[in-house]
Design a protein around this motif. Sequence first.
Motif, PDB file in Angstrom:
ATOM      1  N   SER A  22      78.171  15.513  13.015  1.00 18.09           N
ATOM      2  CA  SER A  22      76.933  16.061  13.214  1.00 18.09           C
ATOM      3  C   SER A  22      77.337  17.677  13.203  1.00 18.09           C
ATOM      4  O   SER A  22      76.718  18.751  12.780  1.00 18.09           O
ATOM      5  N   LYS A  26      75.907  20.880  10.963  1.00 20.57           N
ATOM      6  CA  LYS A  26      75.203  21.884  11.560  1.00 20.57           C
ATOM      7  C   LYS A  26      75.873  23.169  10.844  1.00 20.57           C
ATOM      8  O   LYS A  26      75.052  24.155  10.581  1.00 20.57           O
ATOM      9  N   ALA A  31      68.750  24.095  10.157  1.00 20.49           N
ATOM     10  CA  ALA A  31      67.670  23.368  10.809  1.00 20.49           C
ATOM     11  C   ALA A  31      68.280  22.171  11.778  1.00 20.49           C
ATOM     12  O   ALA A  31      67.540  21.901  12.863  1.00 20.49           O
ATOM     13  N   ALA A  32      69.632  22.027  11.899  1.00 18.50           N
ATOM     14  CA  ALA A  32      70.168  20.969  12.668  1.00 18.50           C
ATOM     15  C   ALA A  32      70.765  21.696  13.887  1.00 18.50           C
ATOM     16  O   ALA A  32      71.290  20.962  14.634  1.00 18.50           O
ATOM     17  N   ARG A  33      70.688  22.962  14.100  1.00 18.36           N
ATOM     18  CA  ARG A  33      71.416  23.823  15.253  1.00 18.36           C
ATOM     19  C   ARG A  33      70.407  23.915  16.491  1.00 18.36           C
ATOM     20  O   ARG A  33      70.948  24.437  17.350  1.00 18.36           O
ATOM     21  N   GLY A  34      69.058  23.398  16.297  1.00 18.06           N
ATOM     22  CA  GLY A  34      68.164  23.686  17.447  1.00 18.06           C
ATOM     23  C   GLY A  34      68.579  23.112  18.483  1.00 18.06           C
ATOM     24  O   GLY A  34      69.190  22.180  18.684  1.00 18.06           O
ATOM     25  N   THR A  37      67.118  19.471  18.777  1.00 17.60           N
ATOM     26  CA  THR A  37      67.296  18.837  17.420  1.00 17.60           C
ATOM     27  C   THR A  37      68.011  17.713  17.783  1.00 17.60           C
ATOM     28  O   THR A  37      69.155  17.715  18.532  1.00 17.60           O
ATOM     29  N   ARG A  38      67.875  16.476  17.086  1.00 19.40           N
ATOM     30  CA  ARG A  38      68.633  15.112  16.880  1.00 19.40           C
ATOM     31  C   ARG A  38      68.934  14.971  15.651  1.00 19.40           C
ATOM     32  O   ARG A  38      68.223  14.994  14.518  1.00 19.40           O
ATOM     33  N   LEU A  39      70.223  14.266  15.313  1.00 19.79           N
ATOM     34  CA  LEU A  39      70.618  14.014  14.126  1.00 19.79           C
ATOM     35  C   LEU A  39      70.616  12.259  13.909  1.00 19.79           C
ATOM     36  O   LEU A  39      71.420  11.666  14.829  1.00 19.79           O
ATOM     37  N   HIS A  61      72.285  14.088  19.712  1.00 17.68           N
ATOM     38  CA  HIS A  61      71.665  15.147  19.987  1.00 17.68           C
ATOM     39  C   HIS A  61      72.565  16.435  19.542  1.00 17.68           C
ATOM     40  O   HIS A  61      73.770  16.485  19.727  1.00 17.68           O
ATOM     41  N   SER A  62      71.944  17.467  19.119  1.00 17.54           N
ATOM     42  CA  SER A  62      72.562  18.517  18.693  1.00 17.54           C
ATOM     43  C   SER A  62      73.449  19.424  19.749  1.00 17.54           C
ATOM     44  O   SER A  62      74.425  19.800  19.515  1.00 17.54           O
ATOM     45  N   ILE A  88      67.473  14.808  10.100  1.00 22.87           N
ATOM     46  CA  ILE A  88      67.467  15.976  11.069  1.00 22.87           C
ATOM     47  C   ILE A  88      66.000  15.872  11.620  1.00 22.87           C
ATOM     48  O   ILE A  88      65.096  16.093  11.138  1.00 22.87           O
TER      49      ILE A  88
END
Length: 89
Positions: A22, A26, A31-34, A37-39, A61-62, A88
């Motif tokens: 993850s 990121k 978009a994955a850095r919020g 945000t979850r991956l 979770h991010s 994402i």
Amino acid sequence: MLPPRARAQIYTWMDATLRELSDLVKEVKPAARGRMTRLSFAFVYPDRTGRNVLRQVGLVHSTRPGNDDEKTLKALSFQIGDFLDVAIL
């Protein structure tokens, strides 16, 4: 098939954790850095008939630690040649 800008190629080892993967995502996908945000991770591979199968393997979770963070590709039975699908959310 996804357009090239929606894809990323990652070369890694079987002992990589979902948290480590993850973090790599990121780095290349803002978009994955919020904060919220979850991956979602899934393996994609062909079954015995040649049809692709999607198997969910974890959710990270991010920004917060979670239950799936330390799961490794090897422990999840990832096989060389499988694809790793990361959504994402």
